[in-house]
Scaffold this motif. Structure first.
Motif, PDB file in Angstrom:
ATOM      1  N   GLN A 175      -0.950   8.125 -10.893  1.00  0.00           N
ATOM      2  CA  GLN A 175      -1.705   9.343 -10.595  1.00  0.00           C
ATOM      3  C   GLN A 175      -0.839  10.330  -9.830  1.00  0.00           C
ATOM      4  O   GLN A 175      -0.265  10.006  -8.791  1.00  0.00           O
TER       5      GLN A 175
ATOM      6  N   PHE B 236      -1.852   2.776  -9.665  1.00  0.00           N
ATOM      7  CA  PHE B 236      -3.066   1.976  -9.594  1.00  0.00           C
ATOM      8  C   PHE B 236      -3.027   0.850 -10.619  1.00  0.00           C
ATOM      9  O   PHE B 236      -2.556   1.027 -11.752  1.00  0.00           O
TER      10      PHE B 236
ATOM     11  N   LEU C  20      -4.441  11.014 -13.842  1.00  0.00           N
ATOM     12  CA  LEU C  20      -4.312   9.581 -14.094  1.00  0.00           C
ATOM     13  C   LEU C  20      -3.748   9.353 -15.484  1.00  0.00           C
ATOM     14  O   LEU C  20      -4.330   9.773 -16.480  1.00  0.00           O
TER      15      LEU C  20
ATOM     16  N   PHE D  30     -10.708  -0.640 -10.067  1.00  0.00           N
ATOM     17  CA  PHE D  30      -9.392  -0.216  -9.601  1.00  0.00           C
ATOM     18  C   PHE D  30      -9.059  -0.837  -8.248  1.00  0.00           C
ATOM     19  O   PHE D  30      -9.943  -1.053  -7.409  1.00  0.00           O
ATOM     20  N   GLY D  31      -7.760  -1.080  -8.038  1.00  0.00           N
ATOM     21  CA  GLY D  31      -7.273  -1.411  -6.710  1.00  0.00           C
ATOM     22  C   GLY D  31      -7.140  -0.150  -5.873  1.00  0.00           C
ATOM     23  O   GLY D  31      -7.448   0.957  -6.338  1.00  0.00           O
ATOM     24  N   SER D  32      -6.662  -0.317  -4.655  1.00  0.00           N
ATOM     25  CA  SER D  32      -6.525   0.815  -3.737  1.00  0.00           C
ATOM     26  C   SER D  32      -5.253   1.615  -3.965  1.00  0.00           C
ATOM     27  O   SER D  32      -5.064   2.653  -3.354  1.00  0.00           O
TER      28      SER D  32
ATOM     29  N   ARG E 296       0.842  -1.208   0.000  1.00  0.00           N
ATOM     30  CA  ARG E 296       0.000   0.000   0.000  1.00  0.00           C
ATOM     31  C   ARG E 296       0.868   1.246   0.000  1.00  0.00           C
ATOM     32  O   ARG E 296       0.507   2.262  -0.593  1.00  0.00           O
TER      33      ARG E 296
ATOM     34  N   TYR F 115      -1.937   2.295 -14.048  1.00  0.00           N
ATOM     35  CA  TYR F 115      -2.047   3.745 -14.130  1.00  0.00           C
ATOM     36  C   TYR F 115      -1.152   4.378 -13.078  1.00  0.00           C
ATOM     37  O   TYR F 115      -0.864   3.792 -12.045  1.00  0.00           O
TER      38      TYR F 115
ATOM     39  N   LEU G 185     -13.805  -0.143 -15.595  1.00  0.00           N
ATOM     40  CA  LEU G 185     -12.579  -0.549 -14.937  1.00  0.00           C
ATOM     41  C   LEU G 185     -12.829  -0.695 -13.442  1.00  0.00           C
ATOM     42  O   LEU G 185     -13.517   0.123 -12.835  1.00  0.00           O
TER      43      LEU G 185
END
Lengths: 116, 108
Positions: free
Chosen positions: A37, A91, A43, A107-109, A9, A35, A105
Motif C-alpha cells: 500500500q 500487508f 493497495l 488483514f494483518g497490521s 511492524r 499486498y 480477507l
C-alpha cells in the motif's frame, strides 16, 4: 483467534540491503495474499498462495521480490536488493477459500518499510 | 482496463451529518464487491460483501448498496468513531481490485 500476524511492524534499512517480511495466517485459512500500500497506488496485490502453492505472482514488481510459503502457517516476502521506491506498507491477508473466492480477507497490521 | 474509482478522496462531516461515499468500477466478470474500513496504522477490516445489483447490506450506521456500475456506502448520523478510510474492492475471476479509498473525518 490471534488474527493474521506480521513481523516486523517497522523496518528501516539502507538501499541495497536484503529485507524479509514475515506472516502467520489465521489457522485453517487456505489462501494467503501479500499486498503493498502506497499513497500513489493504493493497495496492490503482489502475490497469492492457495494451499501453500503460489497461484498468481503477476503483481510482483520485479525479480528483486520473492515470496515463499513453506507451510500452512508461515510465509515470507523478500526484497533483495532493496531500493527507496520499495518504501511502503506491506500487508499480509488470509482467507478461508480455495484461491480467490467471494470470501472476506483478514488483514494483518502491516509492515512499514522504509528504504533509505 | 479494469478499474475501481472511489470518490470523494476525502470527506469532512459534522457529527450527525449524513452522507454517501461512491465506488464505481469497470471490472468484467464481477463476482463480488467488498467494503473495508481502515484505521491509521492498521490493516483493512471487512465490512460488507455485495454480490448482485439491487442488493443492500446494513451494519449500525452504515448501509451499502450496489448497482451494475457502482456502489454507495451511506453513513447515517455519523459519529467521530466512524472516522477512517473506507476502501472498496471488486473481485472478478482472477483478482481483487482495490480503490484508493475515501478518508472520512467526522468532527464532534
Amino acid at each position: 483467534d490471534a488474527g493474521v500476524i506480521q513481523s516486523p511492524r517497522h523496518e528501516v534499512t539502507e538501499m541495497g540491503q536484503e529485507v524479509t517480511l514475515r506472516c502467520k495466517p489465521i489457522s485453517g485459512h487456505n489462501s494467503l495474499f501479500w499486498y503493498r500500500q502506497t499513497m500513489m497506488r493504493g493497495l496492490e496485490l503482489l502475490i497469492y498462495f492457495n494451499n501453500n502453492v503460489p497461484i498468481d505472482d503477476s503483481g510482483m514488481p520485479e525479480d528483486r521480490f520473492s515470496a515463499k510459503m513453506p507451510n500452512a502457517s508461515f510465509s515470507t516476502l523478500k526484497i533483495q536488493p532493496s531500493e527507496p521506491r520499495d518504501s511502503a506498507v506491506y500487508f499480509c491477508a488470509s482467507s478461508l477459500g480455495q484461491g480467490i473466492s467471494n470470501e472476506k480477507l483478514f488483514f494483518g497490521s502491516g509492515t512499514q518499510l522504509s528504504v533509505l | 482496463e479494469d478499474q475501481v474509482t472511489q470518490s470523494p478522496e476525502a470527506l469532512r462531516l459534522q457529527e450527525g451529518e449524513s452522507s454517501s461515499l461512491n465506488c464505481s468500477y469497470t471490472v468484467s466478470g464481477l463476482r463480488g464487491l467488498f467494503w473495508y474500513r481502515q484505521d491509521p496504522g492498521k490493516g483493512p477490516e471487512f465490512l460488507f460483501t455485495l454480490y448482485s445489483a439491487g442488493e443492500e447490506k446494513e451494519k449500525e450506521r452504515l448501509k451499502a448498496t450496489l448497482t451494475k456500475k457502482e456502489s454507495f456506502l451511506h453513513i447515517t448520523a455519523p459519529k467521530p468513531e466512524d472516522s477512517a478510510t473506507y476502501l472498496c474492492a471488486v473481485h472478478n475471476f482472477n483478482k481483487f481490485y482495490f480503490g484508493s479509498g475515501t478518508k472520512l473525518n467526522v468532527k464532534p
